[in-house]
Design a protein around this motif. Structure first.
Motif, PDB file in Angstrom:
ATOM      1  N   ASP A   9      10.699  -2.197  11.496  1.00 56.12           N
ATOM      2  CA  ASP A   9      11.340  -3.040  10.481  1.00 56.12           C
ATOM      3  C   ASP A   9      11.713  -4.395  11.059  1.00 56.12           C
ATOM      4  O   ASP A   9      11.510  -5.444  10.410  1.00 56.12           O
ATOM      5  CB  ASP A   9      12.582  -2.339   9.938  1.00 56.12           C
ATOM      6  N   GLU A  10      12.232  -4.399  12.280  1.00 54.44           N
ATOM      7  CA  GLU A  10      12.591  -5.663  12.922  1.00 54.44           C
ATOM      8  C   GLU A  10      11.351  -6.508  13.198  1.00 54.44           C
ATOM      9  O   GLU A  10      11.386  -7.740  13.066  1.00 54.44           O
ATOM     10  CB  GLU A  10      13.351  -5.397  14.224  1.00 54.44           C
ATOM     11  N   ILE A  11      10.262  -5.872  13.564  1.00 50.53           N
ATOM     12  CA  ILE A  11       9.016  -6.612  13.820  1.00 50.53           C
ATOM     13  C   ILE A  11       8.538  -7.288  12.538  1.00 50.53           C
ATOM     14  O   ILE A  11       8.101  -8.449  12.561  1.00 50.53           O
ATOM     15  CB  ILE A  11       7.945  -5.670  14.404  1.00 50.53           C
ATOM     16  N   THR A  12       8.629  -6.601  11.427  1.00 50.89           N
ATOM     17  CA  THR A  12       8.269  -7.210  10.148  1.00 50.89           C
ATOM     18  C   THR A  12       9.118  -8.448   9.874  1.00 50.89           C
ATOM     19  O   THR A  12       8.611  -9.494   9.438  1.00 50.89           O
ATOM     20  CB  THR A  12       8.447  -6.194   9.006  1.00 50.89           C
ATOM     21  N   LYS A  13      10.420  -8.347  10.149  1.00 53.22           N
ATOM     22  CA  LYS A  13      11.315  -9.482   9.939  1.00 53.22           C
ATOM     23  C   LYS A  13      11.034 -10.607  10.925  1.00 53.22           C
ATOM     24  O   LYS A  13      11.116 -11.793  10.569  1.00 53.22           O
ATOM     25  CB  LYS A  13      12.767  -9.018  10.047  1.00 53.22           C
ATOM     26  N   MET A  14      10.660 -10.265  12.152  1.00 55.79           N
ATOM     27  CA  MET A  14      10.319 -11.286  13.143  1.00 55.79           C
ATOM     28  C   MET A  14       9.017 -11.999  12.773  1.00 55.79           C
ATOM     29  O   MET A  14       8.872 -13.199  13.016  1.00 55.79           O
ATOM     30  CB  MET A  14      10.202 -10.664  14.534  1.00 55.79           C
ATOM     31  N   ARG A  15       8.080 -11.260  12.199  1.00 55.86           N
ATOM     32  CA  ARG A  15       6.831 -11.903  11.757  1.00 55.86           C
ATOM     33  C   ARG A  15       7.124 -12.962  10.699  1.00 55.86           C
ATOM     34  O   ARG A  15       6.546 -14.052  10.714  1.00 55.86           O
ATOM     35  CB  ARG A  15       5.863 -10.863  11.216  1.00 55.86           C
ATOM     36  N   GLU A  16       8.015 -12.646   9.774  1.00 54.93           N
ATOM     37  CA  GLU A  16       8.359 -13.612   8.740  1.00 54.93           C
ATOM     38  C   GLU A  16       9.088 -14.808   9.341  1.00 54.93           C
ATOM     39  O   GLU A  16       8.821 -15.960   8.971  1.00 54.93           O
ATOM     40  CB  GLU A  16       9.220 -12.953   7.665  1.00 54.93           C
ATOM     41  N   ALA A  17       9.984 -14.568  10.281  1.00 52.02           N
ATOM     42  CA  ALA A  17      10.700 -15.673  10.937  1.00 52.02           C
ATOM     43  C   ALA A  17       9.730 -16.575  11.686  1.00 52.02           C
ATOM     44  O   ALA A  17       9.832 -17.810  11.634  1.00 52.02           O
ATOM     45  CB  ALA A  17      11.766 -15.122  11.879  1.00 52.02           C
ATOM     46  N   GLY A  18       8.778 -15.965  12.389  1.00 49.95           N
ATOM     47  CA  GLY A  18       7.785 -16.756  13.107  1.00 49.95           C
ATOM     48  C   GLY A  18       6.904 -17.550  12.165  1.00 49.95           C
ATOM     49  O   GLY A  18       6.592 -18.723  12.424  1.00 49.95           O
ATOM     50  N   ARG A  19       6.501 -16.920  11.062  1.00 49.73           N
ATOM     51  CA  ARG A  19       5.675 -17.618  10.080  1.00 49.73           C
ATOM     52  C   ARG A  19       6.409 -18.830   9.525  1.00 49.73           C
ATOM     53  O   ARG A  19       5.816 -19.915   9.363  1.00 49.73           O
ATOM     54  CB  ARG A  19       5.316 -16.669   8.937  1.00 49.73           C
ATOM     55  N   GLN A  20       7.697 -18.664   9.252  1.00 50.65           N
ATOM     56  CA  GLN A  20       8.468 -19.774   8.712  1.00 50.65           C
ATOM     57  C   GLN A  20       8.579 -20.917   9.722  1.00 50.65           C
ATOM     58  O   GLN A  20       8.424 -22.095   9.360  1.00 50.65           O
ATOM     59  CB  GLN A  20       9.855 -19.296   8.293  1.00 50.65           C
ATOM     60  N   ALA A  21       8.849 -20.590  10.979  1.00 54.17           N
ATOM     61  CA  ALA A  21       8.952 -21.649  11.984  1.00 54.17           C
ATOM     62  C   ALA A  21       7.648 -22.424  12.099  1.00 54.17           C
ATOM     63  O   ALA A  21       7.642 -23.664  12.179  1.00 54.17           O
ATOM     64  CB  ALA A  21       9.339 -21.048  13.336  1.00 54.17           C
ATOM     65  N   ALA A  22       6.532 -21.705  12.107  1.00 56.82           N
ATOM     66  CA  ALA A  22       5.230 -22.374  12.176  1.00 56.82           C
ATOM     67  C   ALA A  22       5.002 -23.252  10.955  1.00 56.82           C
ATOM     68  O   ALA A  22       4.441 -24.353  11.056  1.00 56.82           O
ATOM     69  CB  ALA A  22       4.119 -21.332  12.304  1.00 56.82           C
ATOM     70  N   SER A  23       5.449 -22.791   9.788  1.00 61.06           N
ATOM     71  CA  SER A  23       5.230 -23.560   8.559  1.00 61.06           C
ATOM     72  C   SER A  23       6.025 -24.864   8.565  1.00 61.06           C
ATOM     73  O   SER A  23       5.583 -25.863   7.977  1.00 61.06           O
ATOM     74  CB  SER A  23       5.579 -22.729   7.329  1.00 61.06           C
TER      75      SER A  23
END
Length: 263
Positions: A9-23
């Protein structure tokens, strides 16, 4: 040293956080050109993070930091404070450091270099620094040690006549902006701190490489770190997840060729 292992679950949330930073980086890149101020860059990033992503710029008010992003120009190593006093000019190089905290409370952290116009020295420094990051990323896998990553960075930097900043390092990341472990970019680990990587660990690698010597100092504002000899410096950063077979780059951008990480 208590290094968190991220749950699915945390990995899923980290993927979204990383995607946002890249965006954020992809959004701001067309605006970074001669004539813009770092204050305007800060405002554009802040508005996008808050109003488009529905997240929070993690640096804002973090231990008193006054802005939403860090903008570090030429001999500024890191933590440069955006302002409207001077515009970017041709020949400048600038690091933009973005950290997003999502509505779920997880962090994505990434930084990139921009070359304004042309700078032969700056272009070479930025390229070698990014290569340092990529060489370390290619080594990430369960069973690898942090010292292997550090040596890869230091050896490549020094082989090209540069030095590695020792006063700042990468870090674990997740629900906390800065978590264990500390990630050095030079071969300076004590045996007890030389972590063996395991699946589910998440951290940043963010080498800071100088044309001159490695020494830095922090200015009176308490944040802005500069090279003592006023030489050019560069930094690239990604948020990275150790997987069963290697590494997942959580802050990967569409302009990057990361095929060298393919299994």
């Amino acid at each position: 040293m208590n290094v968190p292992i991220k749950t699915p679950d945390e990995i899923t949330k980290m993927r979204e956080a990383g995607r946002q930073a890249a965006s954020v980086i992809e959004m701001i890149t067309p605006h970074v050109e001669a004539g813009i101020t770092t204050g305007e860059i800060d405002r554009l990033c802040h508005d996008y993070i808050v109003n488009t992503l529905g997240s929070v710029p993690a640096p804002l008010n973090y231990h008193g930091f006054p802005k939403s992003v860090c903008t570090s120009i030429n001999h500024v190593v890191c933590h440069g404070i955006p302002d409207d006093k001077k515009s970017l000019k041709k020949g400048d190089i600038m690091n933009l450091d973005i950290t997003v905290k999502t509505a779920d409370g997880y962090h994505g952290d990434s930084s990139v270099m921009y070359i304004i116009g042309e700078s032969i020295q700056g272009e070479r420094l930025c390229r070698i620094t990014q290569e340092c990051l990529y060489r370390s990323m290619a080594l990430i896998r369960p069973g690898a040690r942090l010292s292997e990553l550090a040596r890869a960075i230091q050896e490549h930097a020094e082989a090209n006549g540069y030095s590695v900043v020792r006063d700042f390092c990468g870090h674990g990341i997740g629900a906390g902006f800065h978590e264990d472990p500390q990630v050095l970019h030079y071969d300076g680990y004590a045996p007890e701190a030389d972590l063996v990587l395991a699946e589910g660990m998440c951290f940043t690698v963010e080498p800071m490489i100088n044309i001159g010597n490695h020494q830095t100092k922090v200015l009176r504002d308490g944040w802005t770190a500069v090279t003592r000899d006023k030489s050019l410096t560069a930094q690239w950063e990604h948020t990275l997840l150790v997987t069963a077979t290697g590494v997942e780059v959580l802050t990967a951008r569409s302009d990057e060729d990361l095929s060298f990480l393919a299994d």
